[in-house]
Design an enzyme around this catalytic site. Structure first.
Site, mmCIF file in Angstrom:
data_model
loop_
_atom_site.group_PDB
_atom_site.id
_atom_site.type_symbol
_atom_site.label_atom_id
_atom_site.label_comp_id
_atom_site.label_asym_id
_atom_site.label_seq_id
_atom_site.Cartn_x
_atom_site.Cartn_y
_atom_site.Cartn_z
ATOM 1 C CB ALA A 56 -0.922 -0.011 1.210
ATOM 2 C CD GLU A 58 6.000 0.127 -1.916
ATOM 3 O OE1 GLU A 58 4.975 -0.479 -1.542
ATOM 4 O OE2 GLU A 58 7.054 0.134 -1.258
ATOM 5 C CB ALA A 80 -5.624 -6.012 3.065
ATOM 6 C CB VAL A 81 -2.888 -1.696 5.922
ATOM 7 C CG1 VAL A 81 -1.822 -1.509 7.001
ATOM 8 C CG2 VAL A 81 -2.411 -1.085 4.606
ATOM 9 C CB THR A 86 6.002 -3.307 14.773
ATOM 10 O OG1 THR A 86 5.689 -3.329 13.361
ATOM 11 C CG2 THR A 86 6.959 -4.430 15.095
ATOM 12 C CG HIS A 88 5.820 -1.527 9.046
ATOM 13 N ND1 HIS A 88 6.898 -0.763 8.673
ATOM 14 C CD2 HIS A 88 5.345 -2.083 7.903
ATOM 15 C CE1 HIS A 88 7.071 -0.858 7.367
ATOM 16 N NE2 HIS A 88 6.137 -1.655 6.876
#
Ligand code: INI
Length: 162
Positions: A56, A58, A80-81, A86, A88
């Site tokens: 995502a 990029e 999808a994130v 962490t 990140h």
């Protein structure tokens, strides 16, 4: 009073889908949802191109290049994130959403935000073609409607300028 709105007819509209390879299990389902929704609204197969990005993060850069090409009426960003161990994912989701919004505003092109942001893979699966619908289809239709309302708004503006 005038009401300006976009219809849901996709005939002649051209779309660029940006898809992340990260969490490809989810992204592939979102692409299928988006393609299906567009074809149901009369968008031709040859009027849809798919651009792959690693993740995502990029997507904004690729969206900007696509916008600059002037070849499309709308961009549909899919991915999808998912929360990890962490923070990140927070940076990735935050910058992706911000960057995509900036591309839309700077280049005056609809950029649908179909990147699922969630805590678990299960939540992502729910939103990519099961219980909670398909975010890809939903985003494609939002992009289509926005492309059409922009067309209407620009036509109105031209006729007022004459
Ligand atoms: N990219 C995603 O699309 N989804 C994620 O959940 C994700 N997480 O959590 O790490 C992710 N990271 C990769 C990122 O988009 C970049 O590709 C990477 O940082 C290299 O620039």
């Amino acid at each position: 009073m005038r009401i300006i709105e976009g219809n849901m007819i996709g005939t002649g509209l051209r779309f660029a889908i940006i898809a992340s390879r990260f969490n490809e299990l989810i992204t592939s389902k979102l692409i299928e949802g988006a393609k299906d929704a567009l074809s149901r609204h009369d968008v031709r197969h040859q009027d849809v191109d798919i651009y792959w990005t690693p993740g995502a993060w990029e997507q904004p850069l690729v969206a900007k290049e696509i916008a600059l090409s002037g070849k499309y009426d709308a961009i549909i960003a899919l991915g999808a994130v998912i929360k990890g161990d962490t923070s990140h994912n927070e940076y990735v989701a935050g910058e992706a959403s911000k960057g995509l919004a900036i591309v839309a505003l700077e280049h005056r092109i609809p950029v649908g935000f179909g990147i699922i942001t969630c805590d678990t893979l299960e939540q992502a699966l729910m939103r990519s073609g099961s219980k909670a619908g398909n975010k890809g289809a939903e985003t494609a239709l939002a992009a289509l409607e926005t492309a059409n309302v922009l067309k209407e708004a620009r036509t109105k503006k031209e006729s007022k300028d004459v």
